[in-house]
Motif scaffolding. Sequence first.
Motif, PDB file in Angstrom:
ATOM      1  N   ARG A  80      -0.898 -10.148  25.141  1.00  0.00           N
ATOM      2  CA  ARG A  80       0.188 -10.369  24.164  1.00  0.00           C
ATOM      3  C   ARG A  80       1.551 -10.108  24.805  1.00  0.00           C
ATOM      4  NH1 ARG A  80      -2.988  -8.059  20.234  1.00  0.00           N
ATOM      5  NH2 ARG A  80      -2.055  -6.015  20.616  1.00  0.00           N
ATOM      6  N   ASP A  81       1.642  -9.004  25.570  1.00  0.00           N
ATOM      7  CA  ASP A  81       2.904  -8.642  26.230  1.00  0.00           C
ATOM      8  C   ASP A  81       3.349  -9.711  27.230  1.00  0.00           C
ATOM      9  OD1 ASP A  81       2.876  -6.354  24.760  1.00  0.00           O
ATOM     10  OD2 ASP A  81       2.307  -5.019  26.411  1.00  0.00           O
ATOM     11  N   ALA A  82       2.374 -10.435  27.776  1.00  0.00           N
ATOM     12  CA  ALA A  82       2.685 -11.416  28.823  1.00  0.00           C
ATOM     13  C   ALA A  82       3.133 -12.758  28.260  1.00  0.00           C
ATOM     14  CB  ALA A  82       1.442 -11.637  29.685  1.00  0.00           C
ATOM     15  N   TRP A  83       2.865 -12.998  26.973  1.00  0.00           N
ATOM     16  CA  TRP A  83       2.985 -14.371  26.451  1.00  0.00           C
ATOM     17  C   TRP A  83       4.379 -14.969  26.632  1.00  0.00           C
ATOM     18  CZ3 TRP A  83       0.299 -18.316  26.361  1.00  0.00           C
ATOM     19  CH2 TRP A  83       0.600 -19.433  25.561  1.00  0.00           C
ATOM     20  N   LEU A  84       5.424 -14.185  26.400  1.00  0.00           N
ATOM     21  CA  LEU A  84       6.793 -14.717  26.536  1.00  0.00           C
ATOM     22  C   LEU A  84       7.011 -15.298  27.939  1.00  0.00           C
ATOM     23  CD1 LEU A  84       9.661 -15.018  25.279  1.00  0.00           C
ATOM     24  CD2 LEU A  84      10.182 -12.780  26.261  1.00  0.00           C
ATOM     25  N   ASN A  85       6.520 -14.576  28.970  1.00  0.00           N
ATOM     26  CA  ASN A  85       6.709 -15.040  30.353  1.00  0.00           C
ATOM     27  C   ASN A  85       5.635 -16.024  30.801  1.00  0.00           C
ATOM     28  OD1 ASN A  85       9.048 -13.472  31.051  1.00  0.00           O
ATOM     29  ND2 ASN A  85       7.727 -11.674  30.988  1.00  0.00           N
ATOM     30  N   HIS A  86       4.492 -16.016  30.110  1.00  0.00           N
ATOM     31  CA  HIS A  86       3.380 -16.858  30.569  1.00  0.00           C
ATOM     32  C   HIS A  86       3.316 -18.203  29.835  1.00  0.00           C
ATOM     33  CE1 HIS A  86      -0.455 -18.087  32.151  1.00  0.00           C
ATOM     34  NE2 HIS A  86      -1.048 -18.018  30.978  1.00  0.00           N
ATOM     35  N   ARG A 109       9.239 -18.636  37.031  1.00  0.00           N
ATOM     36  CA  ARG A 109       9.422 -17.596  35.996  1.00  0.00           C
ATOM     37  C   ARG A 109      10.903 -17.198  35.873  1.00  0.00           C
ATOM     38  NH1 ARG A 109       4.911 -13.348  34.521  1.00  0.00           N
ATOM     39  NH2 ARG A 109       3.248 -14.811  34.055  1.00  0.00           N
ATOM     40  N   ILE A 110      11.584 -17.121  37.020  1.00  0.00           N
ATOM     41  CA  ILE A 110      13.024 -16.793  36.999  1.00  0.00           C
ATOM     42  C   ILE A 110      13.774 -17.892  36.239  1.00  0.00           C
ATOM     43  CG2 ILE A 110      15.105 -16.571  38.430  1.00  0.00           C
ATOM     44  CD1 ILE A 110      13.250 -15.306  40.623  1.00  0.00           C
ATOM     45  N   LEU A 111      13.474 -19.149  36.560  1.00  0.00           N
ATOM     46  CA  LEU A 111      14.218 -20.262  35.954  1.00  0.00           C
ATOM     47  C   LEU A 111      13.875 -20.452  34.476  1.00  0.00           C
ATOM     48  CD1 LEU A 111      14.279 -22.589  39.052  1.00  0.00           C
ATOM     49  CD2 LEU A 111      16.258 -21.599  37.923  1.00  0.00           C
ATOM     50  N   TRP A 112      12.639 -20.147  34.061  1.00  0.00           N
ATOM     51  CA  TRP A 112      12.311 -20.207  32.635  1.00  0.00           C
ATOM     52  C   TRP A 112      13.069 -19.118  31.875  1.00  0.00           C
ATOM     53  CZ3 TRP A 112       6.898 -21.465  34.598  1.00  0.00           C
ATOM     54  CH2 TRP A 112       6.622 -22.838  34.430  1.00  0.00           C
ATOM     55  N   ARG A 113      13.231 -17.950  32.520  1.00  0.00           N
ATOM     56  CA  ARG A 113      13.990 -16.886  31.853  1.00  0.00           C
ATOM     57  C   ARG A 113      15.466 -17.292  31.726  1.00  0.00           C
ATOM     58  NH1 ARG A 113      13.807 -10.297  32.501  1.00  0.00           N
ATOM     59  NH2 ARG A 113      15.549  -9.940  31.093  1.00  0.00           N
ATOM     60  N   ILE A 114      15.993 -17.934  32.774  1.00  0.00           N
ATOM     61  CA  ILE A 114      17.388 -18.417  32.729  1.00  0.00           C
ATOM     62  C   ILE A 114      17.520 -19.489  31.634  1.00  0.00           C
ATOM     63  CG2 ILE A 114      19.108 -19.775  34.028  1.00  0.00           C
ATOM     64  CD1 ILE A 114      18.186 -18.107  36.531  1.00  0.00           C
ATOM     65  N   GLU A 115      16.502 -20.329  31.513  1.00  0.00           N
ATOM     66  CA  GLU A 115      16.501 -21.364  30.468  1.00  0.00           C
ATOM     67  C   GLU A 115      16.571 -20.710  29.076  1.00  0.00           C
ATOM     68  OE1 GLU A 115      13.778 -25.244  30.167  1.00  0.00           O
ATOM     69  OE2 GLU A 115      12.698 -23.469  29.526  1.00  0.00           O
TER      70      GLU A 115
END
Length: 478
Positions: A80-86, A109-115
Amino acid sequence: MTRGGMESVEVFTTEGKGRGLKAQKEFLPGDVIFAEPAYAAVVFDSLTHVVCHTCFKRQEKLHRCGQCKFAYYCDRTCQRDAWLNHKNECSAIKKHGKAPTENIRLAARILWRIEREGSGLSENCLVSIDDLQNHVENFDEEEKKDLRIDVESFLEFWPAQSQQFGMQYISHIFGVINCNAFTLSDQRGLQAVGVGIFPNLCQANHDCWPNCTVIFNNGKIELRALSKISPGDELTVSYVDFLNVSEERQKQLKKQYYFDCTCEHCKKKIKDDLMLAVKEGDNKPSAETVKEVIQFSKDMLEKINKARLEGTYHEVVKLCRECLKKQEPVLGDTNIYLLRILSIASEVLSYLQMFEEAAEYAKRMVDGYMKIYHPNNAQLGMAVMRAGVTHWHAGLIEAGHSMICKAYAILLITHGPSHPITKDLEVMRVQTEMELRMFQQNEFMYYKMREAALKNQKIQVMPEPSNEAPPSLFHKKE
């Protein structure tokens, strides 16, 4: 200020070194200056099925993501904790047909977070991803070629429906990973299991004799004080192991991190004389003999490493004994070539349960390390712990207990009391203290009871010698 918050440090610009971190208050040895979760992190390619993709703990049985069949987790909580990044990664892997390499996964993962959040300052971050150094302009031809391959692979993996980034920006992200990524270790800190980006920590400059250390603990990177730090002092960490002469450390730093180290220990070549020590006295060896033995040691280390990789441990022991025979009349007790052989010999002999010989070599190694390393050095603490356990297994309870106590004192500062390895060490300390009291009261009875215990319960085998150095803080793509 909250413990581990960012209010205790500030970013400043230093002459010739760019940005750095400065203390805003006093810290004592062992204090956590700040703890930082990863901006983005991934498990190494070779360990994706044995390490949890959220907390980076090694586990026997992990639950696999039912969608992409690639990510593994300890339990539903980690999943569950991973879902935002996964989430994005999951659908991209399904669409792509397979997971790309760790470098591509980390960049994604870096670019999805920037998105999601934009590329500005994230909460509790002192600098943005855009402001991190990428050193792309310093890359040699080989590194530029690797960068092009990474960018091409990334573009094949990156989904069309995600935000599109320019080639230059993608190259910047790979450059940041290349020179700013940190190694993540398993829960006991003994094996490198992944790589992550920690923007605040990236601001700490290097010093070969630093006032801070970095440890991965409970899913976060901690910056811990090694000595007393006053408000206004620069916070420094070491990017490389100190156990190398200044010229070698400088070469390594230039090659991997593109700067010339001008720290006091490099400028004044402090401790170089100890690391290159030769036997003193009437029969002092000639410069020619020393040169010969150093070359012999380098050649033998290559053979030893080859035998370790093949798992032929009796061959390793044979080569170490042969090398020591040649070194002992010529090299001083703190010579790094002698210490390297003593370290390997003691570790492999412990694994083979030849504890008495292992203890003798471990003692000499620790005596040498104590004269070279900073008294609060994590690698020194781990080496003293290993030597203590070896002495304990050899039945040398007094020396074993003393070393375990010494290691515990160092690791309380470098790792802190909540780290799993410090907790393990505390259990050993209590156990050896109890055995020592028994030994002091009645030696004969102590050995009788020890003998009986060993007959009933096979002595715990030491872990198989690792062919890797202990995880270094900074991850460098080879």
